[in-house]
Design a protein around this motif. Structure first.
Motif, PDB file in Angstrom:
ATOM      1  N   SER A 145       0.833  -1.192   0.000  1.00  0.00           N
ATOM      2  CA  SER A 145       0.000   0.000   0.000  1.00  0.00           C
ATOM      3  C   SER A 145       0.868   1.242   0.000  1.00  0.00           C
ATOM      4  O   SER A 145       0.558   2.231  -0.648  1.00  0.00           O
ATOM      5  CB  SER A 145      -0.885   0.039   1.243  1.00  0.00           C
ATOM      6  OG  SER A 145      -1.608  -1.131   1.384  1.00  0.00           O
ATOM      7  N   HIS A 146       1.941   1.174   0.746  1.00  0.00           N
ATOM      8  CA  HIS A 146       2.842   2.317   0.867  1.00  0.00           C
ATOM      9  C   HIS A 146       4.164   1.831   1.441  1.00  0.00           C
ATOM     10  O   HIS A 146       4.183   0.897   2.235  1.00  0.00           O
ATOM     11  CB  HIS A 146       2.230   3.371   1.796  1.00  0.00           C
ATOM     12  CG  HIS A 146       2.985   4.649   1.814  1.00  0.00           C
ATOM     13  ND1 HIS A 146       2.870   5.570   0.805  1.00  0.00           N
ATOM     14  CD2 HIS A 146       3.861   5.167   2.690  1.00  0.00           C
ATOM     15  CE1 HIS A 146       3.650   6.605   1.078  1.00  0.00           C
ATOM     16  NE2 HIS A 146       4.267   6.374   2.216  1.00  0.00           N
ATOM     17  N   VAL A 147       5.231   2.454   1.047  1.00  0.00           N
ATOM     18  CA  VAL A 147       6.544   2.164   1.611  1.00  0.00           C
ATOM     19  C   VAL A 147       7.043   3.451   2.244  1.00  0.00           C
ATOM     20  O   VAL A 147       7.080   4.496   1.592  1.00  0.00           O
ATOM     21  CB  VAL A 147       7.534   1.671   0.540  1.00  0.00           C
ATOM     22  CG1 VAL A 147       8.914   1.476   1.130  1.00  0.00           C
ATOM     23  CG2 VAL A 147       7.026   0.386  -0.091  1.00  0.00           C
ATOM     24  N   PHE A 148       7.386   3.400   3.526  1.00  0.00           N
ATOM     25  CA  PHE A 148       7.831   4.576   4.253  1.00  0.00           C
ATOM     26  C   PHE A 148       9.346   4.631   4.287  1.00  0.00           C
ATOM     27  O   PHE A 148      10.022   3.601   4.297  1.00  0.00           O
ATOM     28  CB  PHE A 148       7.293   4.537   5.695  1.00  0.00           C
ATOM     29  CG  PHE A 148       5.815   4.685   5.772  1.00  0.00           C
ATOM     30  CD1 PHE A 148       5.234   5.935   5.841  1.00  0.00           C
ATOM     31  CD2 PHE A 148       4.993   3.575   5.762  1.00  0.00           C
ATOM     32  CE1 PHE A 148       3.855   6.078   5.893  1.00  0.00           C
ATOM     33  CE2 PHE A 148       3.623   3.697   5.814  1.00  0.00           C
ATOM     34  CZ  PHE A 148       3.055   4.961   5.883  1.00  0.00           C
ATOM     35  N   SER A 149       9.881   5.825   4.335  1.00  0.00           N
ATOM     36  CA  SER A 149      11.331   5.981   4.451  1.00  0.00           C
ATOM     37  C   SER A 149      11.744   5.653   5.884  1.00  0.00           C
ATOM     38  O   SER A 149      10.917   5.612   6.801  1.00  0.00           O
ATOM     39  CB  SER A 149      11.754   7.409   4.096  1.00  0.00           C
ATOM     40  OG  SER A 149      11.273   8.315   5.061  1.00  0.00           O
ATOM     41  N   THR A 150      13.022   5.416   6.082  1.00  0.00           N
ATOM     42  CA  THR A 150      13.515   5.044   7.408  1.00  0.00           C
ATOM     43  C   THR A 150      13.377   6.161   8.425  1.00  0.00           C
ATOM     44  O   THR A 150      13.389   5.901   9.621  1.00  0.00           O
ATOM     45  CB  THR A 150      14.998   4.625   7.335  1.00  0.00           C
ATOM     46  OG1 THR A 150      15.747   5.696   6.761  1.00  0.00           O
ATOM     47  CG2 THR A 150      15.164   3.363   6.501  1.00  0.00           C
ATOM     48  N   ASP A 151      13.217   7.390   7.980  1.00  0.00           N
ATOM     49  CA  ASP A 151      13.061   8.498   8.932  1.00  0.00           C
ATOM     50  C   ASP A 151      11.595   8.885   9.158  1.00  0.00           C
ATOM     51  O   ASP A 151      11.302   9.922   9.741  1.00  0.00           O
ATOM     52  CB  ASP A 151      13.879   9.714   8.490  1.00  0.00           C
ATOM     53  CG  ASP A 151      13.437  10.268   7.143  1.00  0.00           C
ATOM     54  OD1 ASP A 151      12.686   9.579   6.425  1.00  0.00           O
ATOM     55  OD2 ASP A 151      13.856  11.391   6.808  1.00  0.00           O
ATOM     56  N   SER A 152      10.662   8.049   8.732  1.00  0.00           N
ATOM     57  CA  SER A 152       9.242   8.310   8.945  1.00  0.00           C
ATOM     58  C   SER A 152       8.899   8.223  10.420  1.00  0.00           C
ATOM     59  O   SER A 152       9.421   7.372  11.136  1.00  0.00           O
ATOM     60  CB  SER A 152       8.376   7.304   8.179  1.00  0.00           C
ATOM     61  OG  SER A 152       8.585   7.423   6.807  1.00  0.00           O
ATOM     62  N   SER A 153       8.010   9.096  10.863  1.00  0.00           N
ATOM     63  CA  SER A 153       7.594   9.099  12.271  1.00  0.00           C
ATOM     64  C   SER A 153       6.432   8.135  12.484  1.00  0.00           C
ATOM     65  O   SER A 153       5.739   7.746  11.534  1.00  0.00           O
ATOM     66  CB  SER A 153       7.174  10.507  12.690  1.00  0.00           C
ATOM     67  OG  SER A 153       5.970  10.866  12.025  1.00  0.00           O
ATOM     68  N   GLN A 154       6.222   7.782  13.746  1.00  0.00           N
ATOM     69  CA  GLN A 154       5.078   6.944  14.094  1.00  0.00           C
ATOM     70  C   GLN A 154       3.786   7.640  13.653  1.00  0.00           C
ATOM     71  O   GLN A 154       2.881   7.009  13.139  1.00  0.00           O
ATOM     72  CB  GLN A 154       5.032   6.713  15.617  1.00  0.00           C
ATOM     73  CG  GLN A 154       6.207   5.941  16.167  1.00  0.00           C
ATOM     74  CD  GLN A 154       6.086   4.468  15.886  1.00  0.00           C
ATOM     75  OE1 GLN A 154       6.176   4.025  14.756  1.00  0.00           O
ATOM     76  NE2 GLN A 154       5.914   3.696  16.931  1.00  0.00           N
ATOM     77  N   GLU A 155       3.716   8.957  13.883  1.00  0.00           N
ATOM     78  CA  GLU A 155       2.523   9.729  13.533  1.00  0.00           C
ATOM     79  C   GLU A 155       2.260   9.686  12.021  1.00  0.00           C
ATOM     80  O   GLU A 155       1.118   9.547  11.592  1.00  0.00           O
ATOM     81  CB  GLU A 155       2.678  11.173  14.005  1.00  0.00           C
ATOM     82  CG  GLU A 155       1.426  11.989  13.889  1.00  0.00           C
ATOM     83  CD  GLU A 155       0.303  11.543  14.810  1.00  0.00           C
ATOM     84  OE1 GLU A 155      -0.872  11.720  14.423  1.00  0.00           O
ATOM     85  OE2 GLU A 155       0.582  11.025  15.905  1.00  0.00           O
ATOM     86  N   GLU A 156       3.314   9.772  11.229  1.00  0.00           N
ATOM     87  CA  GLU A 156       3.171   9.721   9.775  1.00  0.00           C
ATOM     88  C   GLU A 156       2.609   8.361   9.333  1.00  0.00           C
ATOM     89  O   GLU A 156       1.693   8.296   8.501  1.00  0.00           O
ATOM     90  CB  GLU A 156       4.527   9.967   9.117  1.00  0.00           C
ATOM     91  CG  GLU A 156       4.500  10.002   7.619  1.00  0.00           C
ATOM     92  CD  GLU A 156       5.873  10.213   7.009  1.00  0.00           C
ATOM     93  OE1 GLU A 156       5.978  10.019   5.785  1.00  0.00           O
ATOM     94  OE2 GLU A 156       6.840  10.556   7.732  1.00  0.00           O
ATOM     95  N   VAL A 157       3.138   7.293   9.891  1.00  0.00           N
ATOM     96  CA  VAL A 157       2.648   5.950   9.562  1.00  0.00           C
ATOM     97  C   VAL A 157       1.193   5.818  10.011  1.00  0.00           C
ATOM     98  O   VAL A 157       0.343   5.317   9.270  1.00  0.00           O
ATOM     99  CB  VAL A 157       3.526   4.862  10.216  1.00  0.00           C
ATOM    100  CG1 VAL A 157       2.935   3.474  10.000  1.00  0.00           C
ATOM    101  CG2 VAL A 157       4.954   4.929   9.671  1.00  0.00           C
ATOM    102  N   TYR A 158       0.893   6.291  11.210  1.00  0.00           N
ATOM    103  CA  TYR A 158      -0.466   6.195  11.740  1.00  0.00           C
ATOM    104  C   TYR A 158      -1.456   6.952  10.838  1.00  0.00           C
ATOM    105  O   TYR A 158      -2.498   6.413  10.459  1.00  0.00           O
ATOM    106  CB  TYR A 158      -0.532   6.736  13.163  1.00  0.00           C
ATOM    107  CG  TYR A 158      -1.919   6.607  13.729  1.00  0.00           C
ATOM    108  CD1 TYR A 158      -2.365   5.397  14.226  1.00  0.00           C
ATOM    109  CD2 TYR A 158      -2.802   7.674  13.717  1.00  0.00           C
ATOM    110  CE1 TYR A 158      -3.653   5.249  14.707  1.00  0.00           C
ATOM    111  CE2 TYR A 158      -4.086   7.544  14.202  1.00  0.00           C
ATOM    112  CZ  TYR A 158      -4.512   6.330  14.694  1.00  0.00           C
ATOM    113  OH  TYR A 158      -5.789   6.188  15.151  1.00  0.00           O
TER     114      TYR A 158
END
Length: 112
Positions: free
Chosen positions: A27-40
């Motif tokens: 669905s999405h791939v997050f960068s290693t510096d993504s925050s918990q809030e961004e993922v949420y």
């Protein structure tokens, strides 16, 4: 749709047992510096909104050992994970609503 290509280091590519893989369907791939809030916000908040509106939903964390599943799902009070953030959202939305609607929250017994 996002695809992720996983390739072995160049010095291992000549081995017959090693091959490159392409994984599709993320669905999405997050960068290693993504925050918990961004993922949420991107992945879990819409599921929780659907849950509050009476739909079923599921949160699953998959990955190899040591990849950060527990960190992402639970984390700590300073930087809460997906479960604490989801519970905060549920209780904020349903508190004082006057609604007697009930929701069932189930957890995997083997996960605790």
């Amino acid at each position: 749709m996002v695809a992720v290509a996983a390739s072995p280091p160049s010095h291992l590519k000549n081995l017959k047992r090693i091959k490159s893989e392409v994984y599709e369907g993320f669905s999405h791939v997050f960068s290693t510096d993504s925050s918990q809030e961004e993922v949420y916000e991107r992945m879990v908040k819409p599921l929780v909104e659907d849950f509050i509106n009476g739909k079923n939903g599921m949160l699953a964390a998959l990955g190899p050992s040591g990849s950060g599943k527990t960190h992402t799902v639970f984390e700590c009070p300073r930087e809460p994970g997906m479960v604490p953030l989801a519970l905060q959202q549920i209780f904020k939305r349903t508190a004082g609503s006057g609604s007697e609607a009930t929701r069932s929250l189930m957890g995997c017994q083997t996960c605790y």
